[in-house]
Scaffold this motif. Structure first.
Motif, PDB file in Angstrom:
ATOM      1  N   SER A 296      39.841  34.743  36.714  1.00 40.08           N
ATOM      2  CA  SER A 296      41.202  34.571  36.913  1.00 40.08           C
ATOM      3  C   SER A 296      41.664  34.441  38.563  1.00 40.08           C
ATOM      4  O   SER A 296      42.394  33.584  38.732  1.00 40.08           O
TER       5      SER A 296
ATOM      6  N   ARG B 281      46.607  36.767  31.455  1.00 38.27           N
ATOM      7  CA  ARG B 281      46.427  37.734  31.952  1.00 38.27           C
ATOM      8  C   ARG B 281      45.258  38.689  30.940  1.00 38.27           C
ATOM      9  O   ARG B 281      45.456  39.681  30.526  1.00 38.27           O
TER      10      ARG B 281
ATOM     11  N   TYR C  39      43.625  42.091  30.988  1.00 36.24           N
ATOM     12  CA  TYR C  39      44.356  43.096  30.620  1.00 36.24           C
ATOM     13  C   TYR C  39      44.194  43.438  29.074  1.00 36.24           C
ATOM     14  O   TYR C  39      44.195  44.316  28.633  1.00 36.24           O
TER      15      TYR C  39
ATOM     16  N   ARG D  91      38.453  38.913  35.224  1.00 33.43           N
ATOM     17  CA  ARG D  91      39.333  39.245  36.519  1.00 33.43           C
ATOM     18  C   ARG D  91      38.724  38.322  37.678  1.00 33.43           C
ATOM     19  O   ARG D  91      39.463  37.681  38.276  1.00 33.43           O
TER      20      ARG D  91
ATOM     21  N   TRP E 118      50.647  38.466  28.325  1.00 34.52           N
ATOM     22  CA  TRP E 118      49.075  38.206  28.312  1.00 34.52           C
ATOM     23  C   TRP E 118      48.437  36.856  28.158  1.00 34.52           C
ATOM     24  O   TRP E 118      47.427  36.604  28.607  1.00 34.52           O
TER      25      TRP E 118
END
Length: 566
Positions: free
Chosen positions: A432, A526, A529, A429, A517
């Protein structure tokens, strides 16, 4: 006269010594086996650890596809030792299988070196992140896959069988324990060296030189192993316990319509005990999975006049039936371990992709190879194992007056593994967020200004979890399996690891099909996730494990030296 008699006795002793073959085995074999283990572990680790990066940089394979291929190869190298153990037990014995497999591993690494040394065996180079790249031809991929397949075969015959071969050299349990300790030291040391020094050479100097060093080390392993051949004790094959398990299944199907007699009469309890129950009730057929009991029922023509078994695929002993039942009882716990292995395999492959986009420089002259980060898990496992043995378990015993049971250790490992996946999600996270902030500011570039050392925390947590649940599972299987099946304890863990890598490939493939994702460009993914999803899967699996553990009853509580605790 007395002198002549003594001389004659001395000559007789010398002649008898000359006629008696020297005793095989013992500590003289130790350096040959240990050095061979160290060398082959280094070679295999150096050949496999950096395969994801090799596929991306040299074969222009997309990043997620490279991770999938890596999982499949690792699944093969984890599953093949089980086949090697079965072949060794049933047909050839340990040494021939180890020697053949060591030569096979050498051949595979020579082929892998050729793929790196000869440009015609690879597609044209392509910059990382480019959308237009030459794909490898069928012939180029075939040679690469053949070399990786041979490496899996080589690993299959050496990983478990070398343990058995080394244990066969010693008569005293204490000597075997010392050998086991040094075996794992050699195995871990070789894996760490291969995953660091060899991977650094591959990344910073030359792929051909890196794989060539693996091949040279593998050649040393073969030479050292063969130098000790005249000293090895080589027991003959005793037959695989898997055959007995298969006989129980076949016999129970063939006799499924036979009525079960009362008072345990009519069962085969072993040589000379056909048809009568033993004096002890320990071998009386249990009522769980009673449909298998008919495999031990004696019918006409099943035995010889002396009571020995005449038709082995139609009549089994009660003990063989109970052995199969033991495997069935423990299988739910085994399946929960497979899900843990899925988490570990997914984290290992995706972490390499993350590391490729992060800063890996230490100082001005050294860059940590992305593939070497996996060594963090191995190192953390070794360190945490030492802390458990010397500090944590003695402290637990001091505070609670008992040692955690295998089921308790496995359960804590489950929770730590799920927490490690959550930690990976938090790190991703952050990575990103930096990527999106740079894009918002109009900054381009593949490398994110974030240190790859952040990835070490979740990897270390995974290593600590492995130190709990994998040895805990070996201890559980060894404790609970019947005597004839205890050699399967490590094989069961190998099956868990193999199934985890295969299922990880399926899980990642499912996520790719069901979501957006995991695109090829990791910087537009992503990925956090995906990590959160497998963390939730880990916690659901922990609930399943708790259910299985609460329903499971230890068969050998007395061996644990404590009450039946979970």
């Amino acid at each position: 006269m007395e002198t002549n008699v003594s001389e004659e006795r001395q000559l007789d002793v010398e002649e008898s010594q000359a006629l008696t073959p020297p005793k095989k085995g013992g500590w003289i074999t130790f350096p040959f086996i240990t050095v061979s283990v160290l060398a082959v572990s280094l070679a295999v680790s150096g050949g496999l650890t950096n395969i994801i990066v090799y596929l991306i940089k040299e074969y222009n394979v997309k990043s997620i596809d490279s991770a999938q291929i890596y999982n499949i190869v690792n699944g093969c190298t984890s599953l093949s030792p089980v086949a090697g153990a079965i072949i060794s037990d049933a047909y050839f014995g340990s040494f021939p299988v180890v020697a053949f497999s060591a030569v096979t591993a050498l051949l595979s690494l020579i082929l892998l070196t050729l793929t790196a040394a000869l440009p015609t065996l690879r597609p044209s180079p392509c910059p990382v992140g480019s959308s237009i790249c030459e794909t490898p031809s069928a012939g180029q991929l075939a040679l690469l896959y053949i070399s990786l397949g041979l490496l899996a075969v080589g690993t299959g015959g050496t990983r478990f069988n070398t343990i058995t071969m080394g244990a066969d050299q010693f008569d005293k349990p204490r000597d075997r324990d010392i050998f086991f300790n040094w075996y794992f030291i050699g195995l871990y040391a070789g894996a760490v060296l291969g995953g660091t020094a060899i991977v650094y050479v591959q990344d910073s100097v030359s792929w051909a030189l890196g794989f060539g060093l693996c091949a040279a080390t593998s050649a040393i392993s073969v030479i050292v192993l063969l130098l000790g051949v005249r000293f090895y004790h080589k027991p003959s094959a005793q037959g695989s316990p898997f055959t007995d398990l298969a006989r129980v299944v076949v016999a129970s199907i063939r006799k499924r319509r036979i009525a079960v007699p009362p008072n345990n009469l009519g069962y085969c309890y072993g040589p000379g005990e056909a048809g009568k129950p033993p004096s002890s009730s320990s071998n009386v057929p249990s009522q769980s999975f009673s449909f298998l009991n008919c495999a031990a029922l004696i019918s006409q023509g099943d035995t010889h006049p002396d009571g020995s078994i005449a038709k082995r695929w139609r009549l089994c002993t009660v003990q063989q039936v109970e052995d199969l039942k033991a495997l069935i009882r423990i299988s739910p716990l085994w399946t929960s371990g497979v899900v843990v292995s899925v988490l570990i395999a997914t984290q290992n492959s995706l972490t390499v992709l993350q590391a490729l986009t992060m800063g890996r420089s230490l100082g001005h002259h050294f860059t940590v190879p992305a593939g070497s980060l996996q060594v963090v898990t191995l190192t953390a496992t070794a360190i945490f194992l030492s802390l458990l043995d010397r500090l944590l378990l003695p402290l637990w015993h001091f505070l609670t007056d008992h040692i955690p049971t295998p089921l308790q250790r496995i359960g804590v490992g489950h929770v730590l593994n799920a927490a490690a996946m959550a930690a990976s999600a938090l790190v991703e996270r952050r990575r990103s967020a930096i990527v999106h902030a740079r894009h918002a500011e109009g900054q381009a570039g593949w490398i994110v200004p974030m240190s790859a050392l952040w990835l070490m925390l979740p990897l270390a947590m995974t290593g600590a979890a492995e130190a709990l649940h994998f040895p805990g599972q070996v201890a559980l299987y060894y404790q609970e399996f019947p005597q004839s099946l205890r050699s399967m304890a490590t094989a069961m863990v190998g099956l868990i690891i193999a199934a985890g890598f295969y299922l990880s490939t399926a899980v990642v493939g499912l996520i790719r099909r069901a979501t957006n994702w995991l695109p090829d460009n990791i910087n537009t993914s992503r990925l956090e996730y995906a990590y959160w999803s497998i963390a939730v899967l880990g916690m659901i699996n922990f609930g399943y494990y708790l259910l299985c553990a609460n329903l499971y009853k230890y068969r050998r509580v007395a061996d644990m030296g404590e009450p039946n605790q979970r």
